[in-house]
Design a protein around this motif. Structure first.
Motif, PDB file in Angstrom:
ATOM      1  N   ILE A 359       0.830  -1.203   0.000  1.00  0.00           N
ATOM      2  CA  ILE A 359       0.000   0.000   0.000  1.00  0.00           C
ATOM      3  C   ILE A 359       0.864   1.253   0.000  1.00  0.00           C
ATOM      4  N   ALA A 360       1.897   1.242   0.835  1.00  0.00           N
ATOM      5  CA  ALA A 360       2.747   2.427   0.972  1.00  0.00           C
ATOM      6  C   ALA A 360       4.100   2.034   1.534  1.00  0.00           C
ATOM      7  N   ILE A 361       5.065   2.920   1.335  1.00  0.00           N
ATOM      8  CA  ILE A 361       6.413   2.756   1.893  1.00  0.00           C
ATOM      9  C   ILE A 361       6.786   4.059   2.586  1.00  0.00           C
ATOM     10  N   ARG A 362       7.272   3.938   3.821  1.00  0.00           N
ATOM     11  CA  ARG A 362       7.864   5.108   4.483  1.00  0.00           C
ATOM     12  C   ARG A 362       9.367   4.932   4.451  1.00  0.00           C
ATOM     13  N   ARG A 363      10.027   5.837   3.734  1.00  0.00           N
ATOM     14  CA  ARG A 363      11.470   5.757   3.530  1.00  0.00           C
ATOM     15  C   ARG A 363      12.127   6.836   4.379  1.00  0.00           C
ATOM     16  N   GLY A 367      10.521  10.160   3.109  1.00  0.00           N
ATOM     17  CA  GLY A 367       9.133  10.271   3.570  1.00  0.00           C
ATOM     18  C   GLY A 367       8.258   9.178   2.977  1.00  0.00           C
ATOM     19  N   TRP A 368       6.982   9.496   2.772  1.00  0.00           N
ATOM     20  CA  TRP A 368       6.003   8.499   2.351  1.00  0.00           C
ATOM     21  C   TRP A 368       5.930   8.381   0.832  1.00  0.00           C
ATOM     22  N   LEU A 369       5.863   7.153   0.362  1.00  0.00           N
ATOM     23  CA  LEU A 369       5.633   6.859  -1.052  1.00  0.00           C
ATOM     24  C   LEU A 369       4.391   5.994  -1.126  1.00  0.00           C
ATOM     25  N   LEU A 384       7.455  -0.904   5.181  1.00  0.00           N
ATOM     26  CA  LEU A 384       6.460  -1.278   4.175  1.00  0.00           C
ATOM     27  C   LEU A 384       5.107  -1.495   4.853  1.00  0.00           C
ATOM     28  N   ILE A 385       4.064  -0.866   4.309  1.00  0.00           N
ATOM     29  CA  ILE A 385       2.693  -1.103   4.750  1.00  0.00           C
ATOM     30  C   ILE A 385       2.028  -1.967   3.689  1.00  0.00           C
ATOM     31  N   ALA A 386       1.568  -3.152   4.088  1.00  0.00           N
ATOM     32  CA  ALA A 386       1.042  -4.116   3.118  1.00  0.00           C
ATOM     33  C   ALA A 386      -0.274  -4.700   3.610  1.00  0.00           C
TER      34      ALA A 386
END
Length: 402
Positions: A359-363, A367-369, A384-386
């Motif tokens: 769903i999203a990645i916080r690097r 920041g947020w992708l 990683l948000i999955a």
């Protein structure tokens, strides 16, 4: 007959025993649909969708009252009150989302002012929502969704049906589409057209969007769309943090809320600059209301996860509600040297045979992708948000470890 039908307009409600678990599940489903409908109504300037938002907002008000009454009746001693307090917080925050969605819909219905070029900055392939009333002579009327096989044939999904005052969220394969139903569809505008025409018997026409002549206005609209996506993710994570009693997910909700605050500040600067160049600055007023309502949604996400952040015990009623969900959202830290380092995320899928959707990645450095915005390759230290099944979550966690 829908047990709530007729009660909203009557203006009165009496206590009657209801399942708190069922009410919480419906409030969650309603809140998620409200976010989708309200933003789709605004971004596509769709008045019928905006009116459906107000219908759902009324229903949410009733659900909130039912939930409060039942929870108050359930508190028999101080221990019960302590365990039920976070559940009341969830109820209040969910209603806050509903109110924000209603405010968003009213921007359109009350003509608060929106730039004519709202749709211009949306990618052509972005999925949107459409509302279609099923006619008696429709080829889909009287058939189940598995018989129609809509998603496989067209790429369009039926995400909800309204039958009079009754709402059916996430209809299953055996759900029958009946004449008079109002179907809510998700897909690209290209795919939606033929399906809407088959359901309604009327031509599906798209307005030609105008291009914004002011660069700062285009940036402001881009930021609004990103705020919507981040706020929606925050709500998803907030519910998951409560359902699975996960403090790490609750911490990510807090991180996302900070991100939305920063985006709102950036948006305000661009919107004010655009107002100075616009011929009719009043048309930008609706964008200011939209940004404020979007920030309210991210604030509500914090309210949902507050009990987890304060390390309060999750009440058993929430654990019962968790059983209604086949999918979970999980937070995965990619450790250096793990199998997930350099794994590709393409079209939202992890290229690691893990059965999880990213769903999203916080690097840390970037920041947020949001995966909806772009494909990505995982790096060490990414968060990683999955989303996926519990079994899939158990299989992907070991891959993240060195």
């Amino acid at each position: 007959m829908d047990p709530f039908e007729g009660e909203i307009s009557a203006g009165s409600i009496e206590y009657e025993p209801v399942s708190v678990k069922d009410v919480l599940v419906e409030m969650k489903d309603t809140a998620e649909l409200l976010i989708d409908l309200s933003f789709s109504a605004i971004l596509h300037q769709h008045h019928d969708l905006a009116r459906e938002v107000l219908r759902l907002e009324e229903r949410m008000d009733l659900l909130e009252l039912r939930a409060r009454m039942s929870l108050l009746m359930a508190a028999r001693n101080p221990d019960d009150a302590e365990r039920l307090a976070p559940v009341l917080g969830i109820v209040a925050a969910t209603d806050q989302i509903s109110d924000a969605a209603g405010d968003i819909a009213k921007i359109l219905l009350e003509d608060a002012g929106l730039p004519e070029a709202m749709r211009t900055t949306l990618p052509e392939a972005i999925e949107s929502l459409e509302r279609a009333e099923v006619t008696a002579d429709s080829a889909y009327a009287g058939r189940t969704l598995v018989d129609i096989d809509l998603e496989s044939e067209t790429g369009v999904r039926v995400i909800a049906l309204r039958r009079g005052a009754e709402w059916l969220f996430d209809p299953g394969p055996e759900t029958t589409v009946e004449a008079g139903d109002v179907a809510f569809l998700r897909g690209t505008e290209t795919d939606l057209g033929p399906v809407v025409e088959t359901l309604t018997g009327e031509p599906y026409e798209l307005a030609e969007p105008e291009s914004p002549e002011i660069a700062d206005l285009e940036r402001a609209i881009d930021t609004i769309v990103h705020m919507k996506n981040v706020s929606e993710l925050a709500v998803d994570l907030a519910y998951s943090s409560v359902l699975f009693d996960s403090r790490p997910l609750a911490e990510e909700v807090r991180n996302l809320e900070i991100e939305v605050d920063a985006l709102q500040s950036r948006f305000t600067a661009w919107a004010l600059k655009a107002a100075g160049e616009a011929e009719d600055p009043v048309r930008i007023r609706g964008l200011m209301i939209l940004a404020s309502a979007t920030e309210e949604i991210s604030d509500a996400a914090i309210g949902i996860s507050e009990g987890v952040l304060r390390e309060l015990d999750v009440h058993p009623v929430v654990h019962l509600a968790v059983q209604e969900s086949d999918e979970i959202i999980t937070r995965i830290v990619v450790e250096p040297g793990s199998e997930l380092v350099d794994a590709d995320v393409i079209d939202g899928r992890l290229d690691a045979d893990a059965g999880m959707s990213a769903i999203a990645i916080r690097r840390p450095e970037d920041g947020w992708l949001l995966i909806a915005d772009a494909d990505a390759r995982l790096r060490a230290h990414d968060v990683l948000i999955a989303k996926g099944t519990r079994n899939a979550e158990e299989s992907v966690q070991p891959l993240s470890e060195s």
